[in-house]
Design a protein around this motif. Sequence first.
Motif, PDB file in Angstrom:
ATOM      1  N   ILE A 154      -7.218  -5.381  -4.456  1.00 55.77           N
ATOM      2  CA  ILE A 154      -6.317  -4.320  -4.925  1.00 55.77           C
ATOM      3  C   ILE A 154      -4.864  -4.718  -4.680  1.00 55.77           C
ATOM      4  O   ILE A 154      -3.975  -4.479  -5.505  1.00 55.77           O
ATOM      5  CB  ILE A 154      -6.632  -2.988  -4.208  1.00 55.77           C
ATOM      6  N   LYS A 155      -4.616  -5.362  -3.556  1.00 57.46           N
ATOM      7  CA  LYS A 155      -3.246  -5.782  -3.223  1.00 57.46           C
ATOM      8  C   LYS A 155      -2.717  -6.774  -4.261  1.00 57.46           C
ATOM      9  O   LYS A 155      -1.533  -6.734  -4.636  1.00 57.46           O
ATOM     10  CB  LYS A 155      -3.220  -6.393  -1.825  1.00 57.46           C
ATOM     11  N   PHE A 156      -3.580  -7.665  -4.756  1.00 54.66           N
ATOM     12  CA  PHE A 156      -3.120  -8.610  -5.782  1.00 54.66           C
ATOM     13  C   PHE A 156      -2.790  -7.891  -7.085  1.00 54.66           C
ATOM     14  O   PHE A 156      -1.885  -8.305  -7.818  1.00 54.66           O
ATOM     15  CB  PHE A 156      -4.174  -9.707  -5.998  1.00 54.66           C
ATOM     16  N   ILE A 157      -3.504  -6.808  -7.389  1.00 53.93           N
ATOM     17  CA  ILE A 157      -3.134  -5.980  -8.536  1.00 53.93           C
ATOM     18  C   ILE A 157      -1.721  -5.432  -8.345  1.00 53.93           C
ATOM     19  O   ILE A 157      -0.887  -5.446  -9.265  1.00 53.93           O
ATOM     20  CB  ILE A 157      -4.129  -4.809  -8.702  1.00 53.93           C
ATOM     21  N   ALA A 158      -1.438  -4.951  -7.131  1.00 52.65           N
ATOM     22  CA  ALA A 158      -0.121  -4.395  -6.827  1.00 52.65           C
ATOM     23  C   ALA A 158       0.962  -5.468  -6.902  1.00 52.65           C
ATOM     24  O   ALA A 158       2.077  -5.210  -7.376  1.00 52.65           O
ATOM     25  CB  ALA A 158      -0.132  -3.739  -5.451  1.00 52.65           C
TER      26      ALA A 158
END
Length: 716
Positions: free
Chosen positions: A41-45
């Motif tokens: 999810i952090k890489f999406i952000a």
Amino acid sequence: MPPSTDLTPETYLNRELSLIDFQKRVLELATDENIPLLERIKFIAIVGNNLDEFFMVRVPGYMQKMRMGIGRTRPDGYLPSVLMQQIHSEVNELIKEQRQTLEHLFSLLRTENIAILDLQDLSNEEREAVRSYFRTEVFPILTPLASDHARPFPFISNLSLNLGIYLERHHPDTDERSLEFARIKVPVGDGLPRLVNLNQVLPQYGGLPVEGHKFLWIEDVITDNLDVMFPGMTIAEAHPFRVLRNSDIDYELEWDEDEEKMLDVASIIEHGVRERRFGFVVRISVPNTISERMLTHLVRGLEIRDEREVYLIDGHLGTANLFEFASVDRPDLKYSAYVPRFPESFSPDTSIFEAIRHQDILVHHPYDSFTPVEEFFKQAAHDPAVLAIKATLYRVGKNSPVVQQLMEARDNDKQVTVLVELKARFDEENNLEWARQMEAKGVHVLYGVEELPVKTHAKVALVVRREGSGINRYVHLGTGNYNASTARLYTDLGLLTNNVEIANDANRLFNRLTGYAPETQYDRLQVAPEYLIHTLVDLVDNEIEAAQAGKPAHLIFKMNQLEEDVMIQKLYQASQAGVQVDLIVRGLCCLIPGLPGISDNIRVISIVGRFLEHSRVYYFQNAPHDLKFLAGSADLMRRNLYNRVEVVFPILEERLRERLMRFLRTQLRDNTFAWELRPDAKYYRRQPNGVAINSQDIFMRRSFGLLLPTQDEPSE
């Protein structure tokens, strides 16, 4: 006759499209099932945040060129209008892939009892609790702005999330209905979270239990309670929209007509930061479910000239806010905690200066602790023998131990001189605040050199210490900022030394930065913009001569970005002469490897993983020993080589040069988080063929990586 090394669209990639390719590699990590779910999810952000910056900083220049009718100026051959169309197409496709990946990750999170809910998922009792939360904590913050014949369309600030609302007003006397428009800014970060934590809201406002980790989007909460905002009106429709504006501040010197004098640097920075909020619109994001009448009204109100500035999004807007998921207490869905090691010759209870006198210390963050760097400043601030401290600061962060120690040093009557770069993009306000606090303590604070547009990007600190009947000087040189927060996330190298020649050069550098000394010469340090490009060209030419003489010749360059024309041409020449060229370029790369007769001997890889690759290292096989390995703050970009003060430093001790060779070879062997750039100008992720090699994972176990064939187990 050798092939031409002239740069053409066939040999030079467009930098903006290459930067978009980097975002694709980051997004691919979000699809990697070997990475913990919340980290994905952090890489999406990260992709969302990077795209925001891309539109605020890179796109405005091309929009202005289109409006001014300026044509092609770079070797890639793109006209601004054609490039803008390509950017629009590729970003749209990237966002589509990002949203599809995000929906898949959300489905996986739901199996872990973590979810962002819709209001319809709540029971009546839960919905009433959320309504109570809205009335108590959200409603007082919101300010609806109506727009009609008497009130103009409201100003929409940069990066803001908003609700556009159509309201129906009933006129009882005529039994007619009129349509009105209002806008509500959603003040995310200014008092409100983007993700409303139901684990806090439901127990507090409804006495209701919550299983797992549940959230609501704040704009959904507001939309569901618009009747509270507009009593007596009927909500016809409401849609979120998000605006990005030009944020590339022009730091040309400005004249204050009222005072009839040149504005000082700090005033220009303050003015520029204020103006950033009012730059022209470069992008508006809206949900793909928006009505035609609402979209038309927004486009007209925001004075959007080109339909390519409008992005229709499937789902909620602004994925950068998904960093808020980091607060979810599920360690099993995150990377295992990593505790950096202390490097050799250092322990917190020993003198850092004694350790440096013993031998040079090379640290590799975040695998090695940032504590020795902080101790360097802390001990200097409190050591009675220290006479002076000088440092350059670029991005120091909001809570900076280094700046605190510099102010304490002044409290302890040390001479402290700091060059604070106020033009560090998006850190201007933070740096200005630190600068003023230091000035209040009596620190000598400077803001730049001679011409304001030239940034000071070098990472240098000098400590002058009285020892015996004379003085000794200690120097820290780095590839990254004096920032304790990013030192845990970015990979960087730092050298602590008391080498006399390097110390002399550091003294000369600060004299150059703080005074008037344009003809300053250096013995060991390679300084831009005056000297660095010439040294690099000479060293590449030396490898070319070695290859032409039949000797083995090898270049290994590691950097963040590669774009500068002269260096790319030199690397093509080196390849054609038979030099093996290995490039580790994390981000954009305008060079194309593997082109027959042009770049056959060049290999380019990009490593993207848990930590952001940020170090810059340059290896020249046939250079003199004191120039074989260089490290520093400069990428091979025009801005770094010509428009910034940069410092690249040599690694003089053989044992440290061996470590850097291990470091580079480990990265070149990475087959897990490395992508290869191929002659078709596309990146392909390497796949393990046998033993999987993850360079970052190896560095977490051994700071400088795999052993060279002749080495025994090192002490690090």
